[in-house]
Scaffold this motif. Structure first.
Motif, mmCIF file in Angstrom:
data_model
loop_
_atom_site.group_PDB
_atom_site.id
_atom_site.type_symbol
_atom_site.label_atom_id
_atom_site.label_comp_id
_atom_site.label_asym_id
_atom_site.label_seq_id
_atom_site.Cartn_x
_atom_site.Cartn_y
_atom_site.Cartn_z
ATOM 1 N N UNK A 183 0.857 -1.084 0.045
ATOM 2 C CA UNK A 183 0.058 -0.029 -0.257
ATOM 3 C C UNK A 183 0.808 1.139 0.078
ATOM 4 N N UNK A 184 2.110 1.119 0.282
ATOM 5 C CA UNK A 184 3.007 2.296 0.137
ATOM 6 C C UNK A 184 3.204 2.907 -1.370
ATOM 7 N N UNK A 185 3.548 4.224 -1.375
ATOM 8 C CA UNK A 185 3.662 4.788 -2.702
ATOM 9 C C UNK A 185 4.949 4.489 -3.345
ATOM 10 N N UNK A 186 5.098 3.970 -4.394
ATOM 11 C CA UNK A 186 6.615 3.874 -4.853
ATOM 12 C C UNK A 186 6.759 5.080 -5.852
ATOM 13 N N UNK A 187 5.898 5.678 -6.398
ATOM 14 C CA UNK A 187 5.976 6.805 -7.525
ATOM 15 C C UNK A 187 4.785 7.421 -7.781
ATOM 16 N N UNK A 188 4.823 8.795 -7.962
ATOM 17 C CA UNK A 188 3.699 9.557 -8.463
ATOM 18 C C UNK A 188 4.152 10.265 -9.761
ATOM 19 N N UNK A 189 3.684 9.707 -10.837
ATOM 20 C CA UNK A 189 3.895 9.962 -12.265
ATOM 21 C C UNK A 189 3.137 11.270 -12.713
ATOM 22 N N UNK A 190 3.767 12.536 -12.641
ATOM 23 C CA UNK A 190 2.905 13.449 -13.055
ATOM 24 C C UNK A 190 3.273 14.054 -14.413
ATOM 25 N N UNK A 191 2.832 13.261 -15.479
ATOM 26 C CA UNK A 191 2.867 13.535 -16.622
ATOM 27 C C UNK A 191 1.930 12.462 -17.609
ATOM 28 N N UNK A 192 1.896 12.670 -18.710
ATOM 29 C CA UNK A 192 1.021 11.843 -19.718
ATOM 30 C C UNK A 192 2.310 10.653 -20.117
ATOM 31 N N UNK A 193 1.711 9.455 -20.088
ATOM 32 C CA UNK A 193 2.704 8.395 -20.599
ATOM 33 C C UNK A 193 2.737 8.698 -22.284
ATOM 34 N N UNK A 194 4.059 8.390 -22.718
ATOM 35 C CA UNK A 194 4.268 8.434 -24.354
ATOM 36 C C UNK A 194 3.540 7.228 -25.052
ATOM 37 N N UNK A 195 3.097 6.157 -24.186
ATOM 38 C CA UNK A 195 2.687 4.894 -24.836
ATOM 39 C C UNK A 195 2.700 3.818 -24.019
ATOM 40 N N UNK A 196 2.515 2.619 -24.527
ATOM 41 C CA UNK A 196 2.306 1.421 -23.984
ATOM 42 C C UNK A 196 3.576 1.040 -23.282
ATOM 43 N N UNK A 197 4.541 1.179 -24.040
ATOM 44 C CA UNK A 197 6.168 0.779 -23.670
ATOM 45 C C UNK A 197 6.337 1.768 -22.209
ATOM 46 N N UNK A 198 6.294 3.213 -22.517
ATOM 47 C CA UNK A 198 6.517 4.136 -21.611
ATOM 48 C C UNK A 198 5.935 3.667 -20.226
ATOM 49 N N UNK A 199 4.767 3.134 -20.346
ATOM 50 C CA UNK A 199 4.071 2.570 -19.007
ATOM 51 C C UNK A 199 4.786 1.444 -18.604
ATOM 52 N N UNK A 200 4.867 0.445 -19.443
ATOM 53 C CA UNK A 200 5.609 -0.489 -18.910
ATOM 54 C C UNK A 200 7.174 -0.396 -18.285
ATOM 55 N N UNK A 201 7.775 0.437 -19.086
ATOM 56 C CA UNK A 201 9.255 0.798 -18.545
ATOM 57 C C UNK A 201 9.172 1.383 -17.087
ATOM 58 N N UNK A 202 7.977 2.450 -17.085
ATOM 59 C CA UNK A 202 7.853 3.275 -15.630
ATOM 60 C C UNK A 202 7.324 2.203 -14.674
ATOM 61 N N UNK A 203 6.705 1.272 -14.917
ATOM 62 C CA UNK A 203 6.096 0.252 -13.935
ATOM 63 C C UNK A 203 7.234 -0.577 -13.358
ATOM 64 N N UNK A 204 7.909 -1.159 -14.606
ATOM 65 C CA UNK A 204 8.928 -1.881 -14.151
ATOM 66 C C UNK A 204 10.245 -1.430 -13.446
ATOM 67 N N UNK A 205 10.542 -0.274 -13.592
ATOM 68 C CA UNK A 205 11.722 0.385 -12.790
ATOM 69 C C UNK A 205 11.185 0.720 -11.579
#
Length: 211
Positions: A183-205
């Motif tokens: 339940x803890x926050x790992x990251x707050x992403x304050x931008x629009x994703x550039x695509x599916x791969x960008x989402x996948x990379x951000x979540x993986x990291x």
């Protein structure tokens, strides 16, 4: 002037009374006569059901029997867009990493991003919970937009932007919140994703979830 006999006056008064009663009891069919089915509350309920049916959203996650909500979202309850039922957010997300995508019907970048979020959820499968959070009180427009962009992800209605406040995100959209399984926050992403791969990379990291 001739006076009307008392009997005649009594008869006339009786006739007037009968006519008045007949007018009062006569059935009305004007536009301002409401039937049970025309009650505003009933109409609103019918419209909401129709909008939810058209959107065809996936049901919101249900907390496990022993789930305990922790982190900044603990104790926060919101309505599920699929059926209007309340959701204990932290408890429903407990035990698995989560991606919360905060958006609103009036946000152009949000509408562009939502299909990518849905495609990411398809790729990730059961490894992560993906939930949309409509950060505006207008549920009807939220459902209409989701129908238009053909996004059926589970989502909640957050009319007072409680999620954004709880995680300390700025008052902009879109925002994506990455939560760990505890339940803890790992990251707050304050931008629009550039695509599916960008989402996948951000979540993986940030969460270690590959997709």
């Amino acid at each position: 002037m001739r006076r009307i006999p008392v009997a005649a006056r009594l008869a006339l008064a009786g006739l007037i009374t009968v006519v008045a009663l007949a007018v009062a009891l006569w059935p009305r069919h004007s536009d301002d006569t409401a039937t049970v089915g025309d009650h505003p509350a009933n109409s609103a309920t019918t419209a909401a059901l129709a909008a939810r049916t058209a959107a065809g959203l996936t049901q919101c996650p249900v907390p496990a029997a022993d789930a305990v909500g922790r982190g900044p979202l603990a104790g926060l309850g919101l309505g599920c867009l699929a059926d209007g039922n309340p959701v204990d957010l932290a408890a429903a997300l407990a035990g698995k990493p989560a991606l919360l995508n905060l958006w609103a019907y009036w946000c152009g970048p949000c509408a562009k991003e939502l299909p990518d979020v849905q495609e990411y959820a398809r790729r990730a499968g059961n490894a992560i919970t993906v939930l949309t959070v409509h950060s505006d009180p207008d549920e009807a427009r939220a459902l209409a937009l989701l129908t238009d962009v053909k996004v059926t992800l589970p989502g909640v209605l957050d009319p007072r932007a409680k999620v954004r406040t709880a995680v300390g995100a700025p008052a902009v959209l879109p925002v994506s919140v990455l939560l760990r399984a505890d339940g803890s926050v790992a990251e707050v992403v304050v931008r629009a994703f550039a695509g599916v791969d960008d989402i996948a990379d951000t979540v993986a990291n940030n969460l270690g979830v590959a997709a």
